[in-house]
Design a protein around this motif. Structure first.
Motif, PDB file in Angstrom:
ATOM      1  N   GLU A 171       0.833  -1.194   0.000  1.00 31.68           N
ATOM      2  CA  GLU A 171       0.000   0.000   0.000  1.00 31.68           C
ATOM      3  C   GLU A 171       0.871   1.249   0.000  1.00 31.68           C
ATOM      4  OE1 GLU A 171      -3.429   2.120   2.756  1.00 31.68           O
ATOM      5  OE2 GLU A 171      -2.797   0.070   3.141  1.00 31.68           O
ATOM      6  N   ILE A 172       0.446   2.233  -0.796  1.00 35.54           N
ATOM      7  CA  ILE A 172       1.215   3.476  -0.867  1.00 35.54           C
ATOM      8  C   ILE A 172       0.912   4.308   0.376  1.00 35.54           C
ATOM      9  CG2 ILE A 172       1.643   5.553  -2.221  1.00 35.54           C
ATOM     10  CD1 ILE A 172       0.846   4.034  -4.690  1.00 35.54           C
ATOM     11  N   HIS A 173       1.875   4.360   1.300  1.00 35.76           N
ATOM     12  CA  HIS A 173       1.638   4.990   2.597  1.00 35.76           C
ATOM     13  C   HIS A 173       1.896   6.494   2.573  1.00 35.76           C
ATOM     14  CE1 HIS A 173       1.177   1.276   4.999  1.00 35.76           C
ATOM     15  NE2 HIS A 173       1.937   0.763   4.065  1.00 35.76           N
ATOM     16  N   HIS A 174       2.789   6.931   1.718  1.00 31.13           N
ATOM     17  CA  HIS A 174       3.221   8.323   1.789  1.00 31.13           C
ATOM     18  C   HIS A 174       2.762   9.094   0.548  1.00 31.13           C
ATOM     19  CE1 HIS A 174       5.671   7.218   5.196  1.00 31.13           C
ATOM     20  NE2 HIS A 174       6.214   6.249   4.489  1.00 31.13           N
ATOM     21  N   PRO A 175       2.286  10.312   0.739  1.00 39.55           N
ATOM     22  CA  PRO A 175       1.842  11.114  -0.412  1.00 39.55           C
ATOM     23  C   PRO A 175       2.952  11.380  -1.417  1.00 39.55           C
ATOM     24  CG  PRO A 175       1.052  12.067   1.657  1.00 39.55           C
ATOM     25  CD  PRO A 175       2.015  10.982   2.017  1.00 39.55           C
ATOM     26  N   TYR A 176       4.226  11.412  -0.939  1.00 41.86           N
ATOM     27  CA  TYR A 176       5.301  11.745  -1.864  1.00 41.86           C
ATOM     28  C   TYR A 176       5.423  10.692  -2.969  1.00 41.86           C
ATOM     29  CZ  TYR A 176       8.431   8.325   0.364  1.00 41.86           C
ATOM     30  OH  TYR A 176       9.002   7.172   0.851  1.00 41.86           O
ATOM     31  N   PRO A 234      -6.249  -9.888   1.042  1.00 47.37           N
ATOM     32  CA  PRO A 234      -5.775  -8.719   0.280  1.00 47.37           C
ATOM     33  C   PRO A 234      -5.183  -7.630   1.162  1.00 47.37           C
ATOM     34  CG  PRO A 234      -7.931  -9.417  -0.506  1.00 47.37           C
ATOM     35  CD  PRO A 234      -7.667 -10.180   0.753  1.00 47.37           C
ATOM     36  N   LEU A 235      -5.761  -7.412   2.346  1.00 42.48           N
ATOM     37  CA  LEU A 235      -5.241  -6.369   3.228  1.00 42.48           C
ATOM     38  C   LEU A 235      -3.881  -6.749   3.804  1.00 42.48           C
ATOM     39  CD1 LEU A 235      -8.546  -5.386   5.043  1.00 42.48           C
ATOM     40  CD2 LEU A 235      -7.217  -3.954   3.503  1.00 42.48           C
ATOM     41  N   LEU A 236      -3.732  -8.019   4.170  1.00 44.18           N
ATOM     42  CA  LEU A 236      -2.435  -8.469   4.679  1.00 44.18           C
ATOM     43  C   LEU A 236      -1.353  -8.362   3.611  1.00 44.18           C
ATOM     44  CD1 LEU A 236      -3.408 -11.641   6.779  1.00 44.18           C
ATOM     45  CD2 LEU A 236      -2.837  -9.368   7.623  1.00 44.18           C
ATOM     46  N   LYS A 237      -1.687  -8.781   2.384  1.00 40.77           N
ATOM     47  CA  LYS A 237      -0.703  -8.722   1.318  1.00 40.77           C
ATOM     48  C   LYS A 237      -0.375  -7.284   0.931  1.00 40.77           C
ATOM     49  CE  LYS A 237       0.832 -11.808  -0.402  1.00 40.77           C
ATOM     50  NZ  LYS A 237       2.031 -12.614  -0.035  1.00 40.77           N
ATOM     51  N   ALA A 238      -1.386  -6.402   0.997  1.00 39.54           N
ATOM     52  CA  ALA A 238      -1.130  -4.993   0.699  1.00 39.54           C
ATOM     53  C   ALA A 238      -0.157  -4.382   1.695  1.00 39.54           C
ATOM     54  CB  ALA A 238      -2.439  -4.208   0.697  1.00 39.54           C
ATOM     55  N   GLU A 239      -0.145  -4.929   2.914  1.00 40.04           N
ATOM     56  CA  GLU A 239       0.779  -4.454   3.938  1.00 40.04           C
ATOM     57  C   GLU A 239       2.090  -5.246   3.930  1.00 40.04           C
ATOM     58  OE1 GLU A 239       0.634  -1.968   5.994  1.00 40.04           O
ATOM     59  OE2 GLU A 239      -1.368  -1.250   5.513  1.00 40.04           O
ATOM     60  N   GLY A 240       2.239  -6.139   2.965  1.00 33.61           N
ATOM     61  CA  GLY A 240       3.487  -6.884   2.847  1.00 33.61           C
ATOM     62  C   GLY A 240       3.656  -8.007   3.845  1.00 33.61           C
ATOM     63  N   VAL A 241       2.554  -8.510   4.399  1.00 35.29           N
ATOM     64  CA  VAL A 241       2.636  -9.595   5.382  1.00 35.29           C
ATOM     65  C   VAL A 241       2.672 -10.928   4.642  1.00 35.29           C
ATOM     66  CG1 VAL A 241       1.502 -10.744   7.323  1.00 35.29           C
ATOM     67  CG2 VAL A 241       1.411  -8.247   7.110  1.00 35.29           C
ATOM     68  N   ASN A 242       3.792 -11.627   4.725  1.00 30.53           N
ATOM     69  CA  ASN A 242       3.943 -12.935   4.097  1.00 30.53           C
ATOM     70  C   ASN A 242       4.059 -14.062   5.112  1.00 30.53           C
ATOM     71  OD1 ASN A 242       4.065 -11.917   1.343  1.00 30.53           O
ATOM     72  ND2 ASN A 242       6.082 -11.117   1.888  1.00 30.53           N
ATOM     73  N   LYS A 243       4.132 -13.683   6.391  1.00 35.50           N
ATOM     74  CA  LYS A 243       4.285 -14.692   7.437  1.00 35.50           C
ATOM     75  C   LYS A 243       3.540 -14.249   8.685  1.00 35.50           C
ATOM     76  CE  LYS A 243       7.727 -16.877  10.438  1.00 35.50           C
ATOM     77  NZ  LYS A 243       9.152 -16.928  10.823  1.00 35.50           N
ATOM     78  N   LEU A 244       2.842 -15.192   9.303  1.00 37.88           N
ATOM     79  CA  LEU A 244       2.183 -14.965  10.595  1.00 37.88           C
ATOM     80  C   LEU A 244       2.959 -15.737  11.660  1.00 37.88           C
ATOM     81  CD1 LEU A 244      -1.583 -15.358   9.588  1.00 37.88           C
ATOM     82  CD2 LEU A 244      -0.393 -13.223  10.126  1.00 37.88           C
TER      83      LEU A 244
END
Length: 536
Positions: A234-239, A326-336
């Motif tokens: 997910e694009i976190h920063h406006p820049y 989708p939300l986990l992957k958007a945040e780059g979570v590949n492992k729990l």
């Protein structure tokens, strides 16, 4: 969809133009191109009527009609201006279209197909052999359109869904030509003969179409087994957006600049996974909006944990695939680092199989004894551990009746604040917890037991937990009536702030040195013109 309407238009237009040009004398009286556009528009309208006049199809047909009329009466007008006129008319008739994801997908797809019918000219040129054949040229054009469509829709997929499918171009190259050239004409022919009452002709035609659909479904199902999706952080920063827009602007305006290809560097932030902003001892709890169910994502400086997976049907729909994954992957979570399944009800464990089959690795699983099978460990009350200066402890009770009462009960305690996640426990377990642990149950945040059922949240339990905030995960206007009215009143009398996913969407709690910071998705991201329900 708009894509199908556009494909019918393109197919009929191309066929009509080809046949009309064969009849040379008739071409002298009326342009083959204009006749092709008009016939394509007419057939697309007929197809739209057969599909039930869906809104997406109506918008696409209006767009086609504007394009055809503008081009017929003024062939010199620019293609982009005809698209602009179509967009203006659509917005006048359906002004809320711009708020629809489907509109942008349809608009891009139809615009691209129209642009190819106007500008794209895959001719033989100086080549010889197979590509001089008219059929080969049409096939080449169709393949190029599919490739361009896949590329053009990629940015929309990233913006709206956070991922790109690498196998979708191949799926489209198989499915779209077969649907457009084979199945759709066969279905239309079968429908035509059926309307005439010639069932002896229509039935075998429709039966053949059904067999083709079964074959195509098998091919697509096989492709679905290939994990060909790439999730984008997910694009976190406006820049990041500023860099992208700068790159696109400069690339478009300075066409003669020899080094403009270097602007691709400005797209690299899309591929960079942002680091966690959390410090040691801080953590986040995200209560997903999964309707009448529960799924909570715990995130700390170096660890991730999922508590429950939301509702799901075996071999059918589940909220894990549609919302959580989708939300986990958007945040780059590949492992729990841990997965806690409070108990085996479908609204808590329905997405477990989907999670196990996904590409997210799970280090360890805890669950109630009745739901263990061979999946993991029992969430025994003696189990405790620590991550990033955050303590975890189970309070699960086994000597109670009913699977709800045997839910895994997890407390998360940091040096700043705490949270209690009691699953679907009811009155019996609450009273036993109060007798045995008393004030050890105290927490700043309470995930309301059993979605706010009238059989839970007893006064003694609330006295022991004494939360500042309580969160209910329940479906909007659910058939169980959760949260119950008397439970809501009880929380009010105890001066406990109550928020629900039904009204707030996803609830995100940040636990840091400032205490608890709550973010409600529908307040922070949903536009003001969308309906906002009132918190109970």
């Amino acid at each position: 969809s708009g894509l199908h309407i556009g494909l019918v238009f393109w197919m009929v237009s191309a066929l009509t133009m080809t046949l009309w040009r064969v009849l040379v004398p008739l071409s002298l009286y009326f342009s083959a191109q204009k006749l092709g556009w008009l016939s394509g528009l007419a057939f697309a309208g007929g197809y739209l009527v057969l599909t039930g006049l869906p809104l997406s199809g109506r918008r696409a047909w209006v767009m086609l009609a504007c394009f055809v009329l503008v081009r017929i009466f003024d062939n010199k007008i620019e293609f982009t201006k005809s698209l602009s006129i179509a967009l203006w008319i659509i917005l006048m008739v359906w002004p809320s279209s711009v708020l629809s994801i489907g509109f942008w997908f349809s608009y891009v797809a139809v615009a691209l197909i129209l642009s190819q019918s106007v500008h794209l000219n895959i001719g033989p040129g100086t080549h010889s052999g197979l590509f001089e054949h008219r059929i080969a040229r049409k096939i080449s054009k169709l393949i190029k359109i599919q490739c361009l469509l896949s590329i053009a829709i990629c940015p929309l997929n990233v913006i709206y869904f956070g991922e790109i499918s690498l196998i979708s171009p191949f799926a489209n190259l198989i499915a779209v030509p077969i649907m457009t050239i084979v199945i759709l004409p066969v279905i239309l022919a079968g429908t035509f003969f059926q309307l005439l009452g010639w069932l002896a002709i229509s039935q075998p035609i429709l039966f053949y179409a059904a067999n083709c659909l079964d074959w195509l479904y098998g091919v697509i199902s096989l492709l679905c087994t290939i994990n060909g999706s790439v999730s984008m952080p997910e694009i976190h920063h406006p820049y990041t957006w500023y860099l992208l827009l700068t790159g696109v602007f400069v690339f478009n305006q300075f066409r003669m600049w020899p080094g403009r290809w270097m602007l691709c560097i400005l797209f690299l932030p899309l591929l960079i996974q942002p680091k966690s902003k959390l410090q040691s001892g801080e953590f986040e709890l995200n209560i997903f909006d999964v309707g009448q169910g529960l799924s909570i994502w715990f995130k700390s400086e170096n660890h991730n944990m999922l508590v429950d997976t939301g509702f799901g049907i075996e071999n059918g729909f589940n909220y894990f695939e549609s919302v959580v994954y989708p939300l986990l992957k958007a945040e780059g979570v590949n492992k729990l680092d841990a997965l806690v399944i409070s108990h085996g009800d479908a609204d808590h464990a329905g997405g477990l199989n989907a999670l196990i089959k996904s590409d997210i690795d799970v280090s360890r699983i805890y669950s109630s004894k009745q739901h263990l099978q061979t999946l993991g460990n029992y969430c025994d009350h003696r189990i405790a551990w620590q991550w990033d200066e955050i303590n975890f402890r189970f309070f699960t009770r086994q000597e109670v009746t009913g699977e709800n009462n045997r839910s895994c009960i997890l407390k998360i305690q940091s040096k700043f604040s705490s949270a209690l996640l009691p699953g679907d426990i009811e009155r019996e377990t609450e009273l036993k917890l109060v007798r045995k642990y008393g004030l050890q149950l105290s927490a700043d945040l309470l995930v309301v037991p059993h979605h706010g059922s009238a059989t839970s949240s007893t006064q003694h339990f609330l006295n022991s937990v004494s939360p500042m905030v309580a969160a209910v995960s329940a479906g909007y206007l659910n058939r169980y009536g959760h949260p119950a009215g008397k439970i809501l009143e009880r929380y009010r009398k105890n001066n406990i702030r109550l928020v629900t996913t039904a009204c707030s969407g996803q609830l995100s709690f940040l636990f840091d040195i400032k205490g608890i910071n709550l973010s409600q998705l529908r307040q922070t991201r949903q536009p003001f013109w969308r309906h906002q329900c009132q918190q109970a």
